[in-house]
Motif scaffolding. Structure first.
Motif, mmCIF file in Angstrom:
data_model
loop_
_atom_site.group_PDB
_atom_site.id
_atom_site.type_symbol
_atom_site.label_atom_id
_atom_site.label_comp_id
_atom_site.label_asym_id
_atom_site.label_seq_id
_atom_site.Cartn_x
_atom_site.Cartn_y
_atom_site.Cartn_z
ATOM 1 N N THR A 263 13.466 54.247 22.886
ATOM 2 C CA THR A 263 12.848 53.728 24.108
ATOM 3 C C THR A 263 13.484 54.341 25.348
ATOM 4 O O THR A 263 12.795 54.755 26.295
ATOM 5 N N LEU A 264 14.822 54.416 25.354
ATOM 6 C CA LEU A 264 15.512 54.963 26.524
ATOM 7 C C LEU A 264 15.290 56.477 26.655
ATOM 8 O O LEU A 264 15.346 57.021 27.772
ATOM 9 N N ASP A 265 15.071 57.145 25.534
ATOM 10 C CA ASP A 265 14.748 58.582 25.613
ATOM 11 C C ASP A 265 13.461 58.808 26.406
ATOM 12 O O ASP A 265 13.346 59.787 27.162
ATOM 13 N N LYS A 266 12.518 57.901 26.229
ATOM 14 C CA LYS A 266 11.262 58.032 26.965
ATOM 15 C C LYS A 266 11.464 57.741 28.448
ATOM 16 O O LYS A 266 10.875 58.392 29.305
ATOM 17 N N VAL A 267 12.320 56.730 28.730
ATOM 18 C CA VAL A 267 12.550 56.376 30.134
ATOM 19 C C VAL A 267 13.287 57.488 30.861
ATOM 20 O O VAL A 267 12.988 57.819 32.017
ATOM 21 N N ASP B 117 13.616 63.069 31.499
ATOM 22 C CA ASP B 117 13.949 64.187 32.376
ATOM 23 C C ASP B 117 15.401 64.632 32.225
ATOM 24 O O ASP B 117 15.721 65.800 32.475
ATOM 25 N N LYS B 118 16.281 63.723 31.786
ATOM 26 C CA LYS B 118 17.703 64.068 31.652
ATOM 27 C C LYS B 118 18.007 64.782 30.338
ATOM 28 O O LYS B 118 19.055 65.411 30.202
ATOM 29 N N GLN B 119 17.076 64.652 29.383
ATOM 30 C CA GLN B 119 17.298 65.272 28.072
ATOM 31 C C GLN B 119 18.659 64.859 27.486
ATOM 32 O O GLN B 119 19.525 65.683 27.185
ATOM 33 N N VAL B 120 18.846 63.535 27.341
ATOM 34 C CA VAL B 120 20.124 62.987 26.870
ATOM 35 C C VAL B 120 20.310 63.280 25.385
ATOM 36 O O VAL B 120 19.400 63.040 24.570
ATOM 37 N N SER B 121 21.472 63.799 25.025
ATOM 38 C CA SER B 121 21.826 64.038 23.620
ATOM 39 C C SER B 121 22.590 62.812 23.099
ATOM 40 O O SER B 121 23.660 62.472 23.614
ATOM 41 N N VAL B 122 22.047 62.153 22.102
ATOM 42 C CA VAL B 122 22.621 60.910 21.563
ATOM 43 C C VAL B 122 23.185 61.177 20.177
ATOM 44 O O VAL B 122 22.496 61.722 19.302
ATOM 45 N N GLN B 123 24.427 60.781 19.967
ATOM 46 C CA GLN B 123 25.080 60.884 18.659
ATOM 47 C C GLN B 123 25.366 59.476 18.158
ATOM 48 O O GLN B 123 26.090 58.715 18.803
ATOM 49 N N VAL B 124 24.790 59.123 17.019
ATOM 50 C CA VAL B 124 24.935 57.776 16.452
ATOM 51 C C VAL B 124 25.710 57.870 15.146
ATOM 52 O O VAL B 124 25.332 58.634 14.250
ATOM 53 N N ASN B 125 26.765 57.098 15.035
ATOM 54 C CA ASN B 125 27.581 57.066 13.812
ATOM 55 C C ASN B 125 27.933 55.607 13.514
ATOM 56 O O ASN B 125 28.959 55.088 13.955
ATOM 57 N N LEU B 126 27.062 54.970 12.759
ATOM 58 C CA LEU B 126 27.219 53.546 12.437
ATOM 59 C C LEU B 126 27.349 53.365 10.933
ATOM 60 O O LEU B 126 26.542 53.915 10.171
ATOM 61 N N ASP B 127 28.357 52.587 10.507
ATOM 62 C CA ASP B 127 28.496 52.265 9.085
ATOM 63 C C ASP B 127 27.347 51.374 8.639
ATOM 64 O O ASP B 127 26.815 50.572 9.416
ATOM 65 N N ALA B 128 26.997 51.508 7.367
ATOM 66 C CA ALA B 128 25.924 50.664 6.825
ATOM 67 C C ALA B 128 26.327 49.195 6.792
ATOM 68 O O ALA B 128 25.479 48.305 6.761
ATOM 69 N N ALA B 129 27.648 48.932 6.802
ATOM 70 C CA ALA B 129 28.135 47.543 6.725
ATOM 71 C C ALA B 129 28.131 46.847 8.078
ATOM 72 O O ALA B 129 28.556 45.687 8.163
ATOM 73 N N CYS B 130 27.667 47.524 9.131
ATOM 74 C CA CYS B 130 27.669 46.916 10.465
ATOM 75 C C CYS B 130 26.586 45.856 10.553
ATOM 76 O O CYS B 130 25.389 46.169 10.626
ATOM 77 N N CYS C 220 25.214 58.777 32.458
ATOM 78 C CA CYS C 220 25.767 59.933 31.754
ATOM 79 C C CYS C 220 25.272 61.221 32.408
ATOM 80 O O CYS C 220 24.326 61.227 33.213
ATOM 81 N N GLN C 221 25.910 62.331 32.017
ATOM 82 C CA GLN C 221 25.422 63.642 32.428
ATOM 83 C C GLN C 221 24.350 64.128 31.447
ATOM 84 O O GLN C 221 23.207 64.328 31.830
ATOM 85 N N GLN C 222 24.770 64.227 30.179
ATOM 86 C CA GLN C 222 23.807 64.643 29.156
ATOM 87 C C GLN C 222 24.115 64.058 27.775
ATOM 88 O O GLN C 222 23.281 64.138 26.886
ATOM 89 N N ARG C 223 25.310 63.470 27.602
ATOM 90 C CA ARG C 223 25.689 63.043 26.252
ATOM 91 C C ARG C 223 26.050 61.563 26.201
ATOM 92 O O ARG C 223 26.708 61.045 27.109
ATOM 93 N N VAL C 224 25.632 60.905 25.109
ATOM 94 C CA VAL C 224 25.963 59.509 24.815
ATOM 95 C C VAL C 224 26.361 59.435 23.341
ATOM 96 O O VAL C 224 25.694 60.041 22.479
#
Length: 461
Positions: free
Chosen positions: A326-330, A333-346, A370-374
């Protein structure tokens, strides 16, 4: 505060105390009865030995008692035998002793009393205790009578008492253990329904069960029924409360929309004071936005983070990915690069809407500043040094933006700060997040990310 908090411990202590008292009384009564019986048996045995001497004392001549060389009980005739026999006259003089005495006397003074006749006591001779039985009888006509005394070592009777006491204590201990084990099994079986109730309540708290079910004894059924009624009432009240708050939010926002519309109209109208219209419109719009923020903040505080017995087990990863899309659509224009690393046990144990509110605000701030990365990470805290698993959920959200200065961090995390006093852009959302996290007994920590921006660390039970 009681030293023993569990019912099982209290009942075990009570039964053990009663059992100890009961067995102590039984032990005293049995030992007393046994000692009386053994004492009577010893008296009868010694009386029989004395009667053997008395039967041999057939006559008296010239004031002297005539005794045969040997007696019918051969123990009197054996030198060194433990059974000894002595005869004293009415003046306490020794007039005869058995062969078993080997000519050795004893420092005994008879209690010559024809009315009492029998005397029984314990006497220590040469470091050893002996049982002494005395019977006073008249024999012949030249004297008042004689004291017939038999002596046997007391150790044999003491050994019998000791063996009996040891066996009695052993069997008392065995019986006590059997009784305690039987009681423990009965208690375990009786408290089994309560353990089921506790287990099901834990499942309700974890979100895997909605109410208590199954068969329970009549004493527990009333409790489970009341808990189910309370759960249903809490669920209904939460839904009614949330619906009412949503209706209130819509009711308050409608007049604000009208005001915004009026402000927009004022901005395009012509008139003699047209030059002042933009300033009036800007001032009014600022106040309207401020009112929107304040209303949203307090409504969020009212309807979110209300803890109850029933909780859901919410998967964190799907919500994070949905919010990121959803936030990527909002912020396309910033072309934010998102890195997600979540354990399955979360897993988040609570209301899904609360988790959405927390993550939504933090992720929106991350995308916004952010500038470009989250980067988003999450895990369950591992086993500590004591071997206990904390089980806390840890979520980390960081960006490569400008970050927050130390004074801004303290201001954001300070309890009791009014929503309209927080810094622009990081105020209302973070205040809601802080309230929600604290309502779940969690923590929100702000640090500097390795990427240079802000790092938000959530620790939730």
């Amino acid at each position: 505060m009681p030293l023993i908090e569990s019912l099982k411990g209290r009942m075990t202590l009570a039964v053990a105390s009663l059992l100890l008292l009961f067995l102590g009384l039984v032990l005293a009564a049995v030992l007393s009865s046994f000692n009386s019986t053994l004492d009577k048996a010893a008296r009868e045995q010694l009386a029989a030995n004395a009667n053997a001497m008395l039967a041999a004392a057939a006559r008296e001549e010239n004031g002297h008692l005539i005794m045969p060389e040997t007696l019918t009980d051969n123990r009197f005739n054996t030198p060194g035998e433990k059974l000894r026999g002595y005869i004293y006259d009415e003046n306490g003089r020794l007039v005869w002793q058995s062969i078993s005495t080997m000519g050795e006397g004893i420092p005994y003074v008879p209690d010559f009393n024809l009315e009492k006749r029998v005397t029984f006591n314990i006497m220590e001779l040469e470091g050893e205790e002996f049982l002494i039985y005395e019977i006073d009888v008249p024999v012949g006509q030249d004297s008042l009578g004689y004291s017939f005394v038999t002596v046997v070592p007391a150790q044999r009777y003491f050994d019998i008492i000791s063996v009996f006491e040891n066996h009695l204590l052993l069997w008392m201990g065995v019986v006590s253990l059997v009784i305690l084990a039987t009681f423990w099994l009965a208690l375990w079986w009786s408290l089994k329904p309560f353990r089921r109730v506790i287990q099901q309540i834990r499942e309700i708290e974890s979100g895997s069960r909605e109410q208590l079910d199954g068969y329970f004894p009549s004493e527990v059924r009333c409790l489970t029924g009341s808990i189910n009624t309370l759960l249903l009432s809490e669920k209904t009240q939460r839904e009614r409360y949330r619906t009412t708050m949503d209706d209130l939010a819509h009711s308050l926002k409608t007049p604000l929309v009208v005001l915004q519309s009026v402000g927009n109209t004022l901005g395009i109208q012509d008139g003699p004071d047209r030059q002042s219209m933009p300033e009036l419109r800007q001032s009014m719009m600022e106040q309207i936005n401020r009112m929107n923020q304040i209303i949203g903040y307090h409504l969020h505080r009212a309807v979110t983070g209300r803890k109850g017995l029933m909780r859901q087990a919410v998967q964190v990863s799907p919500l994070v990915h949905d919010l990121c899309r959803t936030l990527d659509k909002v912020y396309r224009d910033k072309q934010v690069s998102v890195q997600v690393n979540l354990d399955a046990a979360c897993l988040f144990h609570g209301d899904e809407n609360d988790l959405l509110e927390i993550l939504g605000n933090l992720l929106e701030n991350a995308f916004k500043f952010c500038q470009q990365r989250v980067r988003i990470g999450g895990y369950v805290q591992p086993v500590d040094n004591n071997g206990r698993e904390s089980g806390n959920l840890v979520l980390v959200i960081e960006d490569d933006g400008a970050g927050l200065a130390n004074d801004q961090r303290e201001q954001v995390l300070q309890r009791g700060v009014r929503a309209d006093c927080l810094s622009p852009g990081q105020g209302i959302g973070l205040a809601v997040v802080l309230d929600l996290v604290e309502s779940y007994d969690g923590k929100l920590v702000i640090n500097t990310s390795t990427m240079g921006g802000a790092l938000f660390r959530l620790i939730l039970p």
